[in-house]
Design a protein around this motif. Structure first.
Motif, PDB file in Angstrom:
ATOM      1  N   GLN A   3       0.797  -1.222   0.000  1.00  0.00           N
ATOM      2  CA  GLN A   3       0.000   0.000   0.000  1.00  0.00           C
ATOM      3  C   GLN A   3       0.837   1.282   0.000  1.00  0.00           C
ATOM      4  N   ILE A 143      -1.918   8.858   4.951  1.00  0.00           N
ATOM      5  CA  ILE A 143      -1.962   7.436   4.593  1.00  0.00           C
ATOM      6  C   ILE A 143      -0.659   6.748   4.988  1.00  0.00           C
ATOM      7  N   ASP A 146      -0.732   6.118   8.555  1.00  0.00           N
ATOM      8  CA  ASP A 146      -1.607   4.978   8.876  1.00  0.00           C
ATOM      9  C   ASP A 146      -0.899   3.644   8.656  1.00  0.00           C
ATOM     10  N   LEU A 147      -0.085   3.580   7.604  1.00  0.00           N
ATOM     11  CA  LEU A 147       0.474   2.314   7.150  1.00  0.00           C
ATOM     12  C   LEU A 147       1.748   1.904   7.881  1.00  0.00           C
ATOM     13  N   TYR A 211      -5.916   0.998  -4.066  1.00  0.00           N
ATOM     14  CA  TYR A 211      -5.760   1.497  -2.703  1.00  0.00           C
ATOM     15  C   TYR A 211      -6.859   0.933  -1.801  1.00  0.00           C
ATOM     16  N   SER A 214      -6.966   2.742   4.544  1.00  0.00           N
ATOM     17  CA  SER A 214      -5.936   2.538   5.575  1.00  0.00           C
ATOM     18  C   SER A 214      -6.361   3.020   6.958  1.00  0.00           C
TER      19      SER A 214
END
Length: 294
Positions: A3, A143, A146-147, A211, A214
């Motif tokens: 991702q 994002i 988040d990942l 995507y 997330s």
């Protein structure tokens, strides 16, 4: 596909499309200046002309296009500053993917308007919509947060820097090359804008397909009131420069952060001004064309 690489590719495509227009600004304003029937441009030029006389004491009306460039660039950046905070807050409430797609759709609309901008009012509207919609970077950074975990977050943020570098190298080059294939009057709303439209359309499809959200529902903000209050703090310059939104650091760490942030702000303030005005300088002083301006 991992991702973080999906986010990297999406950001690169976005910056590629965004930077296509950068070497074209001097010729764009020359184009509108040559249209005697463009009421919006002529009306604004009268105000810009008075401002030029006030600050430069010069009779060179060609400087008006430089001031126009500064005006449009400042307007775009101001709208981006406000909208990025609000759209980022919306992504905390409703998830990254729907808000990212919404922002990208707004960007696509701005490029569609650019492609038909025979008159300055349409071009101005395209830049306004583009500024409001240009929140992709803040969402992509969210994002990446988040990942990743704290210990490997720097690697993900490095991908953001790489995307910026590639986008700002390749985008202006392609913009200049594509525009050089057409006449000066056609270049502002043909190939470069079509390429931006194509890249953004591909980007939207890519995000839809690859995507995966997330930010789980259980991790999203629950209070609209609180998130709006935080957004206002980030938009308010006094609050922002006093670092009021930051509550988790001790005094020593906060002072160290302030020094780094103020230095970074000063650097970006000077560099951004140089980056935007350089194309106008070489166009007016050295007669660079749009291809050489890349």
């Amino acid at each position: 596909m991992e991702q973080k690489y999906v986010a990297f590719i999406s950001l690169f495509l976005d910056l590629f499309a965004f930077t296509l227009i950068l070497p074209l600004f001097p010729k764009i304003f020359d184009f509108y200046a040559s249209k005697k029937d463009d009421l919006t441009y002529n009306l604004l030029e009268n105000s810009v002309d008075e401002y030029r006389k006030l600050i430069a004491h010069s009779t060179d009306r060609s400087l008006n296009s430089v001031l126009f460039g500064g005006l449009i660039g400042s307007l775009f950046s101001f709208l981006q500053f406000v909208s990025s905070t609000l759209i980022g807050a919306a992504s905390d409430l409703y998830g990254r993917k729907p808000i990212l797609l919404l922002a990208m759709t707004g960007t696509l609309i701005s490029y569609l308007l650019w492609s038909i901008s025979g008159f300055f009012i349409i071009f101005l509207l395209s830049r306004i919509i583009g500024g409001i919609s240009k929140a992709n970077v803040s969402i992509i950074i969210a994002i990446m947060t988040d990942l990743t975990k704290r210990e490997n977050r720097s690697q993900a943020m490095a991908l953001v820097g790489i995307a910026f570098s590639l986008g700002f190298i390749i985008g202006p080059t392609f913009g200049a090359i594509f525009s050089s294939k057409l006449s000066a009057t056609a270049s502002i709303y043909t190939y470069p804008s079509y390429l931006a439209i194509g890249l953004t359309t591909v980007n939207i499809i890519f995000v839809v397909l690859f995507y995966k959200e997330s930010l789980p529902v259980e991790n999203r903000s629950k209070s609209i009131k609180n998130i709006l209050f935080q957004s206002i703090q980030f938009i308010n310059p006094i609050s922002l420069f006093n670092f009021k939104p930051i509550k988790s650091l001790n005094k020593e760490s906060l002072n160290a952060l302030k020094k780094i942030a103020y230095s970074n702000f000063l650097y970006l303030f000077i560099y951004s001004g140089l980056e935007f005005t350089l194309t106008f300088l070489v166009h007016h002083r050295f007669n660079y064309n749009r291809y050489m301006n890349k």
